[in-house]
Design an enzyme around this catalytic site. Structure first.
Site, short mmCIF file in Angstrom:
data_model
loop_
_atom_site.label_atom_id
_atom_site.label_comp_id
_atom_site.label_asym_id
_atom_site.label_seq_id
_atom_site.Cartn_x
_atom_site.Cartn_y
_atom_site.Cartn_z
N SER A 1 0.83 -1.20 0.00
CA SER A 1 0.00 0.00 0.00
C SER A 1 0.87 1.26 0.00
O SER A 1 1.65 1.48 -0.91
CB SER A 1 -0.95 -0.04 1.20
OG SER A 1 -1.86 1.03 1.17
N ASP B 1 -10.55 -4.51 -4.23
CA ASP B 1 -9.94 -3.49 -3.38
C ASP B 1 -10.67 -2.17 -3.59
O ASP B 1 -10.61 -1.57 -4.66
CB ASP B 1 -8.46 -3.35 -3.75
CG ASP B 1 -7.68 -2.51 -2.75
OD1 ASP B 1 -8.26 -1.55 -2.19
OD2 ASP B 1 -6.48 -2.79 -2.55
N HIS C 1 -8.47 -4.64 0.41
CA HIS C 1 -7.19 -3.94 0.57
C HIS C 1 -6.30 -4.55 1.64
O HIS C 1 -5.08 -4.53 1.52
CB HIS C 1 -7.45 -2.47 0.89
CG HIS C 1 -6.22 -1.62 0.81
ND1 HIS C 1 -5.52 -1.43 -0.37
CD2 HIS C 1 -5.53 -0.91 1.75
CE1 HIS C 1 -4.48 -0.64 -0.16
NE2 HIS C 1 -4.47 -0.32 1.12
#
Length: 366
Positions: free
Chosen positions: A146, A200, A229
């Site tokens: 991320s 996601d 996610h």
């Protein structure tokens, strides 16, 4: 205007846990993580000074069977304490040394979170690997999850002999996060594995797809159908595909200077829009008894339901919808009813929360 934009981006981009999930104390002359379970003797806790004057906390996990070292930059809304058990499991199952760290302003690291600070943070950690542990550039795998994809790609773009890169739920670009990853990926010269969930709704799957398309040395990506996610570690194909990647990298020292072996070669088209071939997901459904013994099944935590519910309320970073092509939509449907999931070792339950609200604005953000 530039300063205002940067300030606004920082409010959206960085969301460190408050209070930190762990402490750091000197015990018998050594730094120790306090409030973290299962910290063994093969773990060394460090405080590293960055070129921008901050001190970042890092944990180095030594695996005596390892030939490679993984430098892990974690996602948002997480810190070293929450990620530690996952780090331990990855070190064990991938047979790598692993160093994880907290960005400036996260956990017990000093300073404030910012794009430039994360660059100096990862640089300090990498320098420690070289100087303290004697790790060579060609034996390092950079792993960015991320927000961690920002410092990961910044460093990777400057290391020509790097062994490999993993991008997990990575960000291509966007107003909320000022990392220009999409501009840096083409400078990465080593094999790159992209892992992204097709559902996601924090960082849309299209980000991972853009980065994969721009990779110079592609490795077969892992698109986890139905993955969101912050739950990809809970899918059995996650650890199996990652282990296959690390094994291929380990066995092929010159992989970065030549083509990916045929068995691992990335498909030349857009990958998941191709007509059905036995996908990674399908192959995972028939797991061998050996895999079952290595990675015992545990039921999904009840907390997962509330986490996923909150996640579904999140809009994607770039506001795009899921792929519009009808064939893609059919192929990207979430897997049907998973009554249980394979989880490698006793992986931490808190890892599922590591990126929740990771683009949530602060209370003062306008």
């Amino acid at each position: 205007m530039g300063a205002v934009t940067s300030s606004m981006a920082a409010k959206f981009a960085f969301f460190p846990p408050n209070p930190p999930s762990y402490g750091v104390e000197v015990v018998e002359g050594k730094l120790k993580l306090i409030g973290v379970e299962n910290v063994k003797e093969n773990v060394e806790v460090l405080k590293l000074k960055t070129k921008r004057g901050n001190q970042v906390v890092a944990a180095y996990i030594k695996n005596p069977t390892a030939s490679l070292t993984l430098l892990y930059s974690h996602g948002n809304a997480a810190d070293l304490g929450q990620m530690f058990e996952l780090f331990s499991e990855l070190s064990l199952h991938l047979r790598v040394n692993l160093i994880g760290y907290d960005y400036s302003g996260y956990g017990r690291s000093s300073g404030k979170p910012s794009e430039q600070n994360t660059y100096s943070d990862i640089e300090a950690v990498y320098r420690c690997l070289e100087e303290k542990y004697g790790v060579k550039e060609q034996d390092v795998i950079l792993y960015g999850q991320s927000v961690g994809s920002g410092p990961t790609l910044e460093l990777a773009s400057r290391l020509p002999n790097l062994r490999a890169v993993v991008l997990h739920s990575a960000i291509a670009s966007g107003l909320r996060v000022m990392y220009p990853n999409i501009e840096k990926i083409s400078f990465v010269k080593c094999p790159v594995l992209v892992i992204h969930g097709t559902s996601d709704d924090v960082v849309n799957w299209s980000h991972g797809k853009q980065l994969f398309d721009l990779c110079k040395e592609k490795y077969e990506p892992l698109w986890i159908k139905g993955g969101n996610h912050c739950d990809l570690e809970l899918y059995p194909q996650y650890i199996k595909h990652l282990r296959k990647f690390v094994s291929a990298i380990e066995k092929s020292p010159h992989l970065r200077n030549g083509p990916v072996p045929q068995t691992e070669k990335a498909r030349s088209s857009t990958d998941i829009r191709e007509p059905a071939r036995p996908s990674t997901d399908q192959r995972e459904k028939s797991r061998t008894s050996t895999d079952q013994r290595e990675m015992p099944k545990l039921s999904t935590d009840k907390a997962r339901a509330s986490v996923d519910k909150r996640e579904r309320t999140r809009k994607s970073v770039d506001g795009t919808d899921k792929p519009s092509n009808s064939t893609e939509q059919q192929l990207l449907q979430p897997e049907k009813g998973r009554n249980s999931i394979d989880r490698f070792g006793e992986m931490i339950r808190s890892v599922g929360f590591c990126n929740i609200d990771c683009f949530k604005p602060t209370a003062t953000a306008k």
